[in-house]
Design a protein around this motif. Sequence first.
Motif, mmCIF file in Angstrom:
data_model
loop_
_atom_site.group_PDB
_atom_site.id
_atom_site.type_symbol
_atom_site.label_atom_id
_atom_site.label_comp_id
_atom_site.label_asym_id
_atom_site.label_seq_id
_atom_site.Cartn_x
_atom_site.Cartn_y
_atom_site.Cartn_z
ATOM 1 N N ASN A 6 1.243 -2.486 -13.875
ATOM 2 C CA ASN A 6 0.548 -1.365 -14.115
ATOM 3 C C ASN A 6 1.586 -0.160 -14.105
ATOM 4 O OD1 ASN A 6 -1.857 -2.408 -13.805
ATOM 5 N ND2 ASN A 6 -1.928 -1.956 -11.529
ATOM 6 N N VAL A 7 2.737 -0.235 -13.493
ATOM 7 C CA VAL A 7 3.886 0.920 -13.711
ATOM 8 C C VAL A 7 4.521 0.725 -14.871
ATOM 9 C CG1 VAL A 7 6.021 1.568 -12.897
ATOM 10 C CG2 VAL A 7 4.178 0.913 -11.283
ATOM 11 N N LEU A 8 4.742 -0.672 -15.621
ATOM 12 C CA LEU A 8 5.229 -0.774 -16.690
ATOM 13 C C LEU A 8 4.286 -0.286 -17.881
ATOM 14 C CD1 LEU A 8 6.783 -4.543 -16.337
ATOM 15 C CD2 LEU A 8 8.240 -2.310 -16.835
ATOM 16 N N GLN A 9 3.164 -0.357 -17.932
ATOM 17 C CA GLN A 9 2.108 -0.067 -18.711
ATOM 18 C C GLN A 9 2.399 1.683 -18.781
ATOM 19 O OE1 GLN A 9 -1.704 -2.158 -17.990
ATOM 20 N NE2 GLN A 9 -2.029 -1.383 -20.115
ATOM 21 N N ARG A 10 2.158 2.191 -17.501
ATOM 22 C CA ARG A 10 2.371 3.762 -17.661
ATOM 23 C C ARG A 10 3.826 4.030 -18.169
ATOM 24 N NH1 ARG A 10 1.814 4.576 -11.616
ATOM 25 N NH2 ARG A 10 2.664 6.563 -12.192
ATOM 26 N N ALA A 11 4.693 3.308 -18.058
ATOM 27 C CA ALA A 11 5.880 3.577 -18.836
ATOM 28 C C ALA A 11 5.839 3.325 -20.270
ATOM 29 C CB ALA A 11 7.051 2.922 -17.895
ATOM 30 N N GLY A 12 4.958 3.068 -21.034
ATOM 31 C CA GLY A 12 5.046 2.625 -22.190
ATOM 32 C C GLY A 12 5.096 1.418 -22.666
ATOM 33 N N ALA A 13 5.201 0.306 -21.774
ATOM 34 C CA ALA A 13 5.560 -1.089 -22.133
ATOM 35 C C ALA A 13 4.124 -1.665 -22.222
ATOM 36 C CB ALA A 13 6.064 -2.079 -20.950
ATOM 37 N N PRO A 14 4.102 -2.725 -23.178
ATOM 38 C CA PRO A 14 2.786 -3.465 -23.435
ATOM 39 C C PRO A 14 2.260 -4.173 -22.100
ATOM 40 C CG PRO A 14 4.599 -4.627 -24.477
ATOM 41 C CD PRO A 14 5.311 -3.371 -23.959
ATOM 42 N N HIS A 15 1.090 -4.111 -22.158
ATOM 43 C CA HIS A 15 0.269 -5.068 -21.111
ATOM 44 C C HIS A 15 0.729 -6.360 -21.130
ATOM 45 C CE1 HIS A 15 -2.328 -6.095 -17.710
ATOM 46 N NE2 HIS A 15 -2.972 -6.944 -18.794
ATOM 47 N N ASP A 16 1.475 -7.062 -20.442
ATOM 48 C CA ASP A 16 2.048 -8.410 -20.730
ATOM 49 C C ASP A 16 2.373 -8.843 -19.266
ATOM 50 O OD1 ASP A 16 3.427 -10.750 -21.159
ATOM 51 O OD2 ASP A 16 4.384 -9.845 -23.035
ATOM 52 N N ALA A 17 1.507 -9.875 -18.700
ATOM 53 C CA ALA A 17 1.931 -10.437 -17.433
ATOM 54 C C ALA A 17 3.276 -11.031 -17.519
ATOM 55 C CB ALA A 17 0.618 -11.405 -16.954
ATOM 56 N N THR A 18 3.700 -11.594 -18.476
ATOM 57 C CA THR A 18 5.025 -12.453 -18.466
ATOM 58 C C THR A 18 5.843 -11.534 -18.487
ATOM 59 O OG1 THR A 18 3.900 -14.263 -19.804
ATOM 60 C CG2 THR A 18 6.487 -13.967 -20.082
ATOM 61 N N ALA A 59 1.808 6.151 -7.490
ATOM 62 C CA ALA A 59 0.655 6.683 -8.187
ATOM 63 C C ALA A 59 0.871 8.116 -8.449
ATOM 64 C CB ALA A 59 -0.545 6.526 -7.187
ATOM 65 N N ARG A 60 1.830 8.763 -7.700
ATOM 66 C CA ARG A 60 2.114 10.295 -7.713
ATOM 67 C C ARG A 60 2.990 10.666 -8.849
ATOM 68 N NH1 ARG A 60 3.927 10.528 -1.863
ATOM 69 N NH2 ARG A 60 2.039 9.881 -1.022
ATOM 70 N N LEU A 61 3.685 9.519 -9.378
ATOM 71 C CA LEU A 61 4.885 9.657 -10.428
ATOM 72 C C LEU A 61 4.480 9.369 -11.841
ATOM 73 C CD1 LEU A 61 7.543 8.075 -8.303
ATOM 74 C CD2 LEU A 61 7.372 10.531 -8.653
ATOM 75 N N PRO A 62 4.980 10.062 -12.714
ATOM 76 C CA PRO A 62 4.572 9.706 -14.113
ATOM 77 C C PRO A 62 5.353 8.367 -14.396
ATOM 78 C CG PRO A 62 6.207 11.570 -14.059
ATOM 79 C CD PRO A 62 5.687 11.337 -12.691
ATOM 80 N N GLY A 63 4.996 7.768 -15.576
ATOM 81 C CA GLY A 63 5.410 6.110 -15.843
ATOM 82 C C GLY A 63 6.884 5.885 -15.474
ATOM 83 N N ARG A 64 7.715 6.488 -16.443
ATOM 84 C CA ARG A 64 9.196 6.381 -16.524
ATOM 85 C C ARG A 64 9.691 6.521 -14.770
ATOM 86 N NH1 ARG A 64 13.123 3.104 -18.496
ATOM 87 N NH2 ARG A 64 15.002 3.995 -17.837
ATOM 88 N N GLN A 65 9.343 7.732 -14.422
ATOM 89 C CA GLN A 65 9.900 7.881 -12.939
ATOM 90 C C GLN A 65 9.095 6.986 -11.981
ATOM 91 O OE1 GLN A 65 8.619 11.931 -11.937
ATOM 92 N NE2 GLN A 65 10.645 12.807 -12.879
ATOM 93 N N ALA A 66 8.158 6.370 -12.307
ATOM 94 C CA ALA A 66 7.503 5.374 -11.358
ATOM 95 C C ALA A 66 8.217 4.050 -11.416
ATOM 96 C CB ALA A 66 5.970 5.347 -11.774
ATOM 97 N N GLU A 78 0.800 -1.167 -0.031
ATOM 98 C CA GLU A 78 0.015 0.031 -0.051
ATOM 99 C C GLU A 78 0.976 1.156 0.007
ATOM 100 O OE1 GLU A 78 -3.125 0.080 -0.736
ATOM 101 O OE2 GLU A 78 -3.066 -1.892 -0.889
ATOM 102 N N GLN A 79 1.846 1.226 0.795
ATOM 103 C CA GLN A 79 2.895 2.370 0.731
ATOM 104 C C GLN A 79 3.541 2.690 -0.520
ATOM 105 O OE1 GLN A 79 5.894 2.383 3.796
ATOM 106 N NE2 GLN A 79 6.841 4.035 2.979
ATOM 107 N N ALA A 80 3.819 1.593 -1.339
ATOM 108 C CA ALA A 80 4.345 1.700 -2.561
ATOM 109 C C ALA A 80 3.495 2.076 -3.685
ATOM 110 C CB ALA A 80 5.001 0.395 -2.986
ATOM 111 N N ARG A 81 1.992 1.601 -3.434
ATOM 112 C CA ARG A 81 1.096 2.148 -4.503
ATOM 113 C C ARG A 81 0.906 3.585 -4.174
ATOM 114 N NH1 ARG A 81 -2.810 -2.694 -2.945
ATOM 115 N NH2 ARG A 81 -2.411 -3.997 -4.961
ATOM 116 N N MET A 82 1.000 4.038 -3.079
ATOM 117 C CA MET A 82 0.497 5.469 -2.926
ATOM 118 C C MET A 82 1.755 6.510 -3.442
ATOM 119 S SD MET A 82 -1.356 6.038 0.745
ATOM 120 C CE MET A 82 0.241 5.609 1.766
ATOM 121 N N GLU A 83 2.827 6.049 -3.256
ATOM 122 C CA GLU A 83 4.183 6.587 -3.773
ATOM 123 C C GLU A 83 4.310 6.550 -5.294
ATOM 124 O OE1 GLU A 83 7.353 5.077 -1.665
ATOM 125 O OE2 GLU A 83 6.818 5.814 0.419
#
Length: 196
Positions: free
Chosen positions: A132-144, A75-82, A68-73
């Motif tokens: 979710n962070v990878l998607q926000r950073a521009g990576a494809p949605h891929d569980a693997t 969530a405030r950052l853009p994709g690459r920074q996250a 939960e702490q990581a999620r909150m921190e």
Amino acid sequence: MTRTAPDRLNEILDHALALFAERGLAAVSTRDLAERAGLARSHVYHYFKDWQTLRCAAFARFAQRELEQARMELARLPGRQALEAFAAGWLDGTADPSAALWVDAWVEALRDPARAAAYNEAMRQWIVLLGNVLQRAGAPHDATLARQVFALINGYTLSAGLHASRTKPLELQELVDAIDCLLIGAAPSLSSDIQN
């Protein structure tokens, strides 16, 4: 003000987590916990059917709080920074005494199905967060891909944590470079200290 049963249960778990962070999972007894909490040992078992149930509940609480702490921190950052913050959080965690709880829990999970289930669920949630962070950073949605990047971060963090002489900025840059290589499908170059 009198304490309610949930208050007392939460207090016991908090004391247990503090002890586990200080001493490690295997080095804490019911007697240690009862003394820390100011309770009789029998009172601890009023709230938990046995020591193993208490330890699983304490680890689940610890893992959920960290997530939960990581999620909150993040969530405030853009994709690459996250993504960089996610990696940095794992590397920075090697200096935190509670980081040993993750390793202790993993070791115990190897031999205990109940602990393995709790540990695997915690890891699954971290991988979902990383996806979710990878998607926000521009990576494809891929569980693997999320599992692969998580394994890289986790393995690199464990290895880097053993090298106290190395600097965190260098370790972080190497880790981020390796993640970039994985995301674009290129092979990372090995650093000279690994090649020799």
